[in-house]
Design an enzyme around this catalytic site. Structure first.
Site, PDB file in Angstrom:
ATOM      1  N   ARG A  48       0.776  -1.006  -0.050  1.00  0.00           N
ATOM      2  CA  ARG A  48       0.430   0.151  -0.138  1.00  0.00           C
ATOM      3  C   ARG A  48       0.925   1.011   0.360  1.00  0.00           C
ATOM      4  NH1 ARG A  48       2.067   2.144   4.038  1.00  0.00           N
ATOM      5  NH2 ARG A  48       0.469   3.493   3.975  1.00  0.00           N
ATOM      6  N   ASP A 238      -2.201  10.723  -2.874  1.00  0.00           N
ATOM      7  CA  ASP A 238      -1.915   9.855  -2.929  1.00  0.00           C
ATOM      8  C   ASP A 238      -2.419  10.094  -4.790  1.00  0.00           C
ATOM      9  OD1 ASP A 238      -2.558   8.725  -0.659  1.00  0.00           O
ATOM     10  OD2 ASP A 238      -2.223   6.797  -2.321  1.00  0.00           O
TER      11      ASP A 238
HETATM   12  O1  MRU Z   1      -4.984   2.873   1.297  1.00  0.00           O
HETATM   13  P1  MRU Z   1      -3.539   3.043   1.944  1.00  0.00           P
HETATM   14  O2  MRU Z   1      -3.137   3.234   3.252  1.00  0.00           O
HETATM   15  O3  MRU Z   1      -2.660   2.835   0.083  1.00  0.00           O
HETATM   16  O4  MRU Z   1      -3.550   4.750   1.573  1.00  0.00           O
HETATM   17  C1  MRU Z   1      -2.302   5.470   2.093  1.00  0.00           C
HETATM   18  C2  MRU Z   1      -1.563   6.844   1.858  1.00  0.00           C
HETATM   19  O5  MRU Z   1      -2.555   7.515   2.072  1.00  0.00           O
HETATM   20  C3  MRU Z   1      -0.748   8.052   2.310  1.00  0.00           C
HETATM   21  O6  MRU Z   1      -0.682   8.880   2.208  1.00  0.00           O
HETATM   22  C4  MRU Z   1      -0.014   7.859   0.690  1.00  0.00           C
HETATM   23  O7  MRU Z   1      -0.236   7.044  -0.626  1.00  0.00           O
HETATM   24  C5  MRU Z   1       1.431   8.186   0.335  1.00  0.00           C
HETATM   25  S1  MRU Z   1       2.346   7.532   0.709  1.00  0.00           S
HETATM   26  C6  MRU Z   1       4.129   7.570   0.433  1.00  0.00           C
END
Ligand code: MRU
Length: 348
Positions: A48, A238
């Site tokens: 993730r 993201d």
């Molecule tokens: O659902 P996730 O755990 O994949 O969400 C991750 C995030 O929101 C992070 O802040 C984002 O991907 C940046 S990671 C460097």
């Protein structure tokens, strides 16, 4: 530092993923040899974080070619498998971006695809190191020098360290760099409901790096900021749209709102691969919605009255006027004051 994602030559070739659903108490790995298993690992959040998903997508193209050879897929099957891979998590742009960047190399063969995927992974690690220095410089200037603080107290959300990337981290990388420069005070880590990436993952990484921190309930974050206990908010992204709107883990926008009210900077850190200039504004971003169980249960234990419904958007959008700085490896823009074309100009 552990590696969240690694290519293994095999046979059969595989992608080794550190299973983030089991951290911090169990350090175990998934050796993924098929696209079905890779998509399942992405959906369950075993792997993730947007940049790590980019790495998984890039190496996933090489994995797909290996599976195609073993199972004699035709071109249509291969294309359909890759289309499904790139859509597994729709908000984190790095996944689709990486698949789209690597798949045109398929006619050049598996070795060329794998080499390009591994280059993409290495580039992400280098980008994180670079952007961390740029972000730390900006914070030293804007918070330490201009506001006279020797050390900065930080609030952060979700997990943005090596686990969420291919190496070093983004927002976490800035925090780590401030720590190395002896500029870091206490770090407030949001637990990050519903899957607790802050409690389970960021706290684990901060422990390993010897960085002083406390975990707080997400609901505490805005109050902590308004009480004057935080000098800067730093989180990842993201997807960042052309106008500087930022999709990140649900709960991020609350920190940005509180930071604006408290008059402290809100810094967003991401590699340029997270900037999606083809999407105009945050209103155009598809926000992933996840299952009700994530909200209505805790560690598998049901919490709510049977039959209760849940609303579980995995991300929210912070409008650009609440973002003081977007930091990438190519430089930094201040979207609240810069013109609408500033990100495009930075990345040109
Ligand atoms: O659902 P996730 O755990 O994949 O969400 C991750 C995030 O929101 C992070 O802040 C984002 O991907 C940046 S990671 C460097």
């Amino acid at each position: 530092m552990v590696s969240a994602i690694e290519w293994r030559a095999g046979p059969p070739p595989s992608i080794r993923l550190l299973d983030q659903t089991r951290l911090p108490h169990t350090v175990s790995y998934l050796d993924v040899t098929t696209l079905d298993d890779l998509r399942a690992a992405i959906s369950s959040l075993a792997v993730r974080g947007a940049p790590a998903l980019g790495g998984a997508g890039a190496l996933g193209v090489a994995l797909a070619l290996a599976q195609a050879e073993r199972e004699s897929w035709d071109e249509t099957t291969l294309a359909a498998e890759l289309d499904r891979l790139r859509a597994t998590r729709p908000t984190a742009v790095n996944l689709a971006w990486a698949v789209d960047r690597i798949r045109p190399l398929i006619p050049q063969g598996r070795d060329a695809v794998l080499a390009a995927a591994q280059r993409l992974v290495a580039e992400d690690g280098a980008a994180n190191r670079e952007l961390s220095g740029i972000g730390a410089d900006w914070i030293e200037q804007r918070v330490c020098r201009e506001r006279g603080r020797r050390e900065v107290r930080v609030a952060t959300h979700c997990n943005t360290g090596a686990l969420a990337t291919t190496a070093w981290g983004t927002a976490y990388g800035i925090i780590h760099t401030l720590h190395e420069r002896r500029r870091l005070g206490l770090v407030y880590v949001d637990e990050t409901r519903p899957l607790l990436q802050g409690t389970r993952l960021t706290s684990w990484e901060l422990h390993q790096d010897g960085i002083e921190h406390v975990v707080q309930a997400d609901g505490a974050a805005a109050g902590t900021i308004l009480r004057g206990l935080v000098d800067v908010v730093i989180f990842g992204a993201d997807r960042i749209t052309a106008n500087g709107d930022v999709a990140n883990k649900v709960g991020s926008v609350a920190l940005a709102l509180a930071a604006a009210r408290a008059g402290i900077p809100c810094v967003v850190a991401a590699p340029s691969s997270t900037v999606d200039l083809a999407t105009a504004t945050g209103a155009d971003i598809e926000i992933e919605e996840r299952g009700a169980d994530e909200v209505l249960t805790l560690a598998g234990v049901p919490l709510a009255t049977p039959g209760t419904r849940a609303w579980n958007p995995a991300f929210d959008v912070t409008p650009h006027d609440l973002v003081s700085a977007i930091v990438t490896e190519r430089g930094l823009v201040e979207p609240a004051v810069a013109g609408p074309g500033a990100l495009a100009a930075l990345l040109a």
